[in-house]
Write an enzyme that holds these catalytic residues in place. Sequence first.
Site, PDB file in Angstrom:
ATOM      1  N   ASP A   1       4.220   1.656  -4.195  1.00 28.24           N
ATOM      2  CA  ASP A   1       3.254   2.088  -5.208  1.00 28.24           C
ATOM      3  C   ASP A   1       2.946   0.933  -6.161  1.00 28.24           C
ATOM      4  OD1 ASP A   1       1.959   3.357  -7.346  1.00 28.24           O
ATOM      5  OD2 ASP A   1       3.121   5.198  -7.076  1.00 28.24           O
TER       6      ASP A   1
ATOM      7  N   ASN B   1     -30.782   8.809  -2.244  1.00 28.66           N
ATOM      8  CA  ASN B   1     -30.007   9.512  -1.218  1.00 28.66           C
ATOM      9  C   ASN B   1     -30.921  10.161  -0.175  1.00 28.66           C
ATOM     10  OD1 ASN B   1     -27.561   8.748  -2.241  1.00 28.66           O
ATOM     11  ND2 ASN B   1     -27.271  10.609  -3.462  1.00 28.66           N
TER      12      ASN B   1
ATOM     13  N   TYR C   1     -13.320   9.012 -12.199  1.00 29.12           N
ATOM     14  CA  TYR C   1     -13.085   7.816 -11.367  1.00 29.12           C
ATOM     15  C   TYR C   1     -13.533   6.558 -12.092  1.00 29.12           C
ATOM     16  CZ  TYR C   1     -14.353   4.128  -8.052  1.00 29.12           C
ATOM     17  OH  TYR C   1     -14.511   2.894  -7.438  1.00 29.12           O
TER      18      TYR C   1
ATOM     19  N   LYS D   1     -11.434   3.379 -13.623  1.00 23.59           N
ATOM     20  CA  LYS D   1     -11.686   1.984 -13.202  1.00 23.59           C
ATOM     21  C   LYS D   1     -12.001   1.121 -14.422  1.00 23.59           C
ATOM     22  CE  LYS D   1     -11.829   0.299  -9.705  1.00 23.59           C
ATOM     23  NZ  LYS D   1     -10.739  -0.368  -8.944  1.00 23.59           N
TER      24      LYS D   1
ATOM     25  N   HIS E   1     -23.577  13.568 -12.312  1.00 19.62           N
ATOM     26  CA  HIS E   1     -23.990  12.618 -11.276  1.00 19.62           C
ATOM     27  C   HIS E   1     -24.848  11.490 -11.866  1.00 19.62           C
ATOM     28  CE1 HIS E   1     -25.233  12.518  -6.734  1.00 19.62           C
ATOM     29  NE2 HIS E   1     -24.581  11.440  -7.123  1.00 19.62           N
TER      30      HIS E   1
ATOM     31  N   ASP F   1       0.853  -1.201   0.000  1.00 24.45           N
ATOM     32  CA  ASP F   1       0.000   0.000   0.000  1.00 24.45           C
ATOM     33  C   ASP F   1       0.884   1.244   0.000  1.00 24.45           C
ATOM     34  OD1 ASP F   1      -3.254   0.357   0.947  1.00 24.45           O
ATOM     35  OD2 ASP F   1      -1.962   2.142   0.932  1.00 24.45           O
ATOM     36  N   LYS F   2       0.446   2.229  -0.759  1.00 24.32           N
ATOM     37  CA  LYS F   2       1.175   3.498  -0.850  1.00 24.32           C
ATOM     38  C   LYS F   2       0.866   4.404   0.340  1.00 24.32           C
ATOM     39  CE  LYS F   2       1.656   7.304  -4.185  1.00 24.32           C
ATOM     40  NZ  LYS F   2       1.066   7.857  -5.414  1.00 24.32           N
ATOM     41  N   LEU F   3      -0.164   4.053   1.107  1.00 23.91           N
ATOM     42  CA  LEU F   3      -0.626   4.886   2.227  1.00 23.91           C
ATOM     43  C   LEU F   3      -0.887   6.316   1.766  1.00 23.91           C
ATOM     44  CD1 LEU F   3       1.586   3.533   5.184  1.00 23.91           C
ATOM     45  CD2 LEU F   3      -0.706   2.797   4.479  1.00 23.91           C
TER      46      LEU F   3
ATOM     47  N   THR G   1     -15.976  -1.836  -9.856  1.00 21.76           N
ATOM     48  CA  THR G   1     -17.177  -1.151  -9.373  1.00 21.76           C
ATOM     49  C   THR G   1     -18.322  -1.179 -10.396  1.00 21.76           C
ATOM     50  OG1 THR G   1     -18.007   1.086  -8.913  1.00 21.76           O
ATOM     51  CG2 THR G   1     -16.012   0.970 -10.170  1.00 21.76           C
ATOM     52  N   ASP G   2     -19.537  -1.076  -9.903  1.00 24.01           N
ATOM     53  CA  ASP G   2     -20.703  -0.988 -10.800  1.00 24.01           C
ATOM     54  C   ASP G   2     -20.692   0.318 -11.609  1.00 24.01           C
ATOM     55  OD1 ASP G   2     -21.334   0.796  -8.713  1.00 24.01           O
ATOM     56  OD2 ASP G   2     -23.231  -0.155  -8.187  1.00 24.01           O
ATOM     57  N   GLU G   3     -19.883   1.297 -11.154  1.00 23.66           N
ATOM     58  CA  GLU G   3     -19.905   2.608 -11.815  1.00 23.66           C
ATOM     59  C   GLU G   3     -19.329   2.571 -13.230  1.00 23.66           C
ATOM     60  OE1 GLU G   3     -18.906   5.952  -9.362  1.00 23.66           O
ATOM     61  OE2 GLU G   3     -19.365   4.862  -7.526  1.00 23.66           O
TER      62      GLU G   3
HETATM   63  P1  NAD Z   1      -9.948   3.418  -0.369  1.00 19.92           P
HETATM   64  O1  NAD Z   1      -9.726   4.721  -1.053  1.00 19.92           O
HETATM   65  O2  NAD Z   1     -10.470   3.386   1.008  1.00 19.92           O
HETATM   66  O3  NAD Z   1      -8.567   2.593  -0.349  1.00 19.92           O
HETATM   67  C1  NAD Z   1      -7.673   2.549  -1.421  1.00 19.92           C
HETATM   68  C2  NAD Z   1      -6.339   2.031  -0.906  1.00 19.92           C
HETATM   69  O4  NAD Z   1      -5.426   1.980  -2.017  1.00 19.92           O
HETATM   70  C3  NAD Z   1      -5.689   2.922   0.151  1.00 19.92           C
HETATM   71  O5  NAD Z   1      -5.148   2.131   1.183  1.00 19.92           O
HETATM   72  C4  NAD Z   1      -4.600   3.648  -0.616  1.00 19.92           C
HETATM   73  O6  NAD Z   1      -3.495   4.024   0.201  1.00 19.92           O
HETATM   74  C5  NAD Z   1      -4.217   2.577  -1.622  1.00 19.92           C
HETATM   75  N1  NAD Z   1      -3.570   3.152  -2.818  1.00 19.92           N
HETATM   76  C6  NAD Z   1      -3.997   4.208  -3.560  1.00 19.92           C
HETATM   77  N2  NAD Z   1      -3.138   4.439  -4.571  1.00 19.92           N
HETATM   78  C7  NAD Z   1      -2.159   3.497  -4.474  1.00 19.92           C
HETATM   79  C8  NAD Z   1      -1.009   3.204  -5.226  1.00 19.92           C
HETATM   80  N3  NAD Z   1      -0.669   3.951  -6.315  1.00 19.92           N
HETATM   81  N4  NAD Z   1      -0.243   2.164  -4.865  1.00 19.92           N
HETATM   82  C9  NAD Z   1      -0.557   1.416  -3.784  1.00 19.92           C
HETATM   83  N5  NAD Z   1      -1.641   1.651  -3.022  1.00 19.92           N
HETATM   84  C10 NAD Z   1      -2.431   2.676  -3.352  1.00 19.92           C
HETATM   85  O7  NAD Z   1     -10.867   2.590  -1.361  1.00 19.92           O
HETATM   86  P2  NAD Z   1     -11.933   1.439  -1.035  1.00 19.92           P
HETATM   87  O8  NAD Z   1     -13.258   2.062  -0.833  1.00 19.92           O
HETATM   88  O9  NAD Z   1     -11.386   0.532  -0.008  1.00 19.92           O
HETATM   89  O10 NAD Z   1     -11.970   0.707  -2.451  1.00 19.92           O
HETATM   90  C11 NAD Z   1     -11.123  -0.417  -2.718  1.00 19.92           C
HETATM   91  C12 NAD Z   1     -11.386  -0.899  -4.129  1.00 19.92           C
HETATM   92  O11 NAD Z   1     -12.761  -1.285  -4.262  1.00 19.92           O
HETATM   93  C13 NAD Z   1     -11.160   0.182  -5.195  1.00 19.92           C
HETATM   94  O12 NAD Z   1     -10.548  -0.430  -6.295  1.00 19.92           O
HETATM   95  C14 NAD Z   1     -12.542   0.667  -5.543  1.00 19.92           C
HETATM   96  O13 NAD Z   1     -12.592   1.123  -6.875  1.00 19.92           O
HETATM   97  C15 NAD Z   1     -13.349  -0.601  -5.351  1.00 19.92           C
HETATM   98  N6  NAD Z   1     -14.776  -0.386  -5.014  1.00 19.92           N
HETATM   99  C16 NAD Z   1     -15.109   0.442  -3.977  1.00 19.92           C
HETATM  100  C17 NAD Z   1     -16.448   0.605  -3.653  1.00 19.92           C
HETATM  101  C18 NAD Z   1     -16.865   1.477  -2.486  1.00 19.92           C
HETATM  102  O14 NAD Z   1     -18.074   1.679  -2.300  1.00 19.92           O
HETATM  103  N7  NAD Z   1     -15.953   1.974  -1.663  1.00 19.92           N
HETATM  104  C19 NAD Z   1     -17.445  -0.037  -4.396  1.00 19.92           C
HETATM  105  C20 NAD Z   1     -17.057  -0.883  -5.447  1.00 19.92           C
HETATM  106  C21 NAD Z   1     -15.707  -1.044  -5.739  1.00 19.92           C
END
Ligand code: NAD
Length: 329
Positions: free
Chosen positions: A61, A251, A149, A153, A278, A37-39, A125-127
């Site tokens: 990264d 919403n 976004y 994806k 939106h 994770d890149k944090l 994602t569904d988006e």
């Molecule tokens: P989040 O933003 O909470 O977490 C993303 C994580 O990825 C973080 O820990 C961040 O530090 C890390 N990250 C970002 N860029 C990076 C990089 N270049 N290298 C390494 N690490 C990196 O997101 P989330 O809500 O946990 O979503 C996780 C996945 O699920 C995503 O791919 C998102 O598209 C997908 N998703 C999310 C949702 C939702 O409702 N949150 C729904 C469907 C799909």
Amino acid sequence: MRVLVAGGAGFIGSHYVRELVSGGYEAFAGAEVTVLDKLTYAGDLANLEPVAGRFAFVHGDVCNDELLAHLVPGHDVVINFAAESHVDRSIASAGEFVRTNVQGVQALMQACLDAGTPRIVQVSTDEVYGSIDAGSWAEDAPLAPNSPYSAAKAGGDMIARAYARTHGLPVSITRCGNNYGPYQFPEKVIPLFATNLMDGRTVPLYGDGGNVRDWIHVADHCRGIQLVAERAGESEPGEVFHIAGTAELTNLELTERLLDALGAGWDRVERVADRKGHDRRYSLDDAKLRGLGYAPAIGFEEGLAATVRWYEENRDWWEPLKKRAEDAR
Ligand code: NAD
């Protein structure tokens, strides 16, 4: 078995890791887990504090080819959660979204191909499908993303698909609706509204409030991902699996439930201009995954009540994050 979880310090990835190292997924019991994770602002090792010391952590990264060339070999399963994930941020500035969500997927797929990784899951994602007024998308619906976004994806999904079609890479793609649950960064609507209401503040409701989202508890999403990961070696390379939610709500309806849960009234709701571009509604048909034995276990009422309770009991987790995000604006 060795499992590499990219983006494992974020909201959904950290749930997956906490569950995995606690033995919550029987088929992967005893797995050695590496988190990459890149944090970024959204990733935090505090999300993994309950299981600290039970996984290896690599701060790096997902776009870094050299790092991946060393890290990926030896792992039997790679799951990619790493992404820039907030639509509003992608509207303000899209570059990092394309880098992580497209180039990051390419770098990871290439590293998996070079390493001969037998099972890979790309979390999506569904988006990516755009907006649907009625009915639900099947897995073969055309992609028509509308935000930077979701476009990024979709680009990542297409790259994963291309590696599957061109090279036979054993990658499966999961697409899911809106997640909620503990450890979600307080910029997303449920934790944002809940924590604002807890602090006596107002909540910003976009447009007419009629946008519909399909909500799923993060634990159900991760169980769906796990099922796909277990089967990834046997699925068609590039196969897509939907993980649908349990509650389709406007919403306005969601806001009403959060106001009720926190004993607040509509006077605390501030109407704001709609988000640009939106999407009106998302909806997934999840018959395929259900046919493989998946069923969500957490009803929305129960899940939302537990989530609100978690935010009430974990101010120490979200207050500093929210303050940092507000100071950065
Ligand atoms: P989040 O933003 O909470 O977490 C993303 C994580 O990825 C973080 O820990 C961040 O530090 C890390 N990250 C970002 N860029 C990076 C990089 N270049 N290298 C390494 N690490 C990196 O997101 P989330 O809500 O946990 O979503 C996780 C996945 O699920 C995503 O791919 C998102 O598209 C997908 N998703 C999310 C949702 C939702 O409702 N949150 C729904 C469907 C799909």
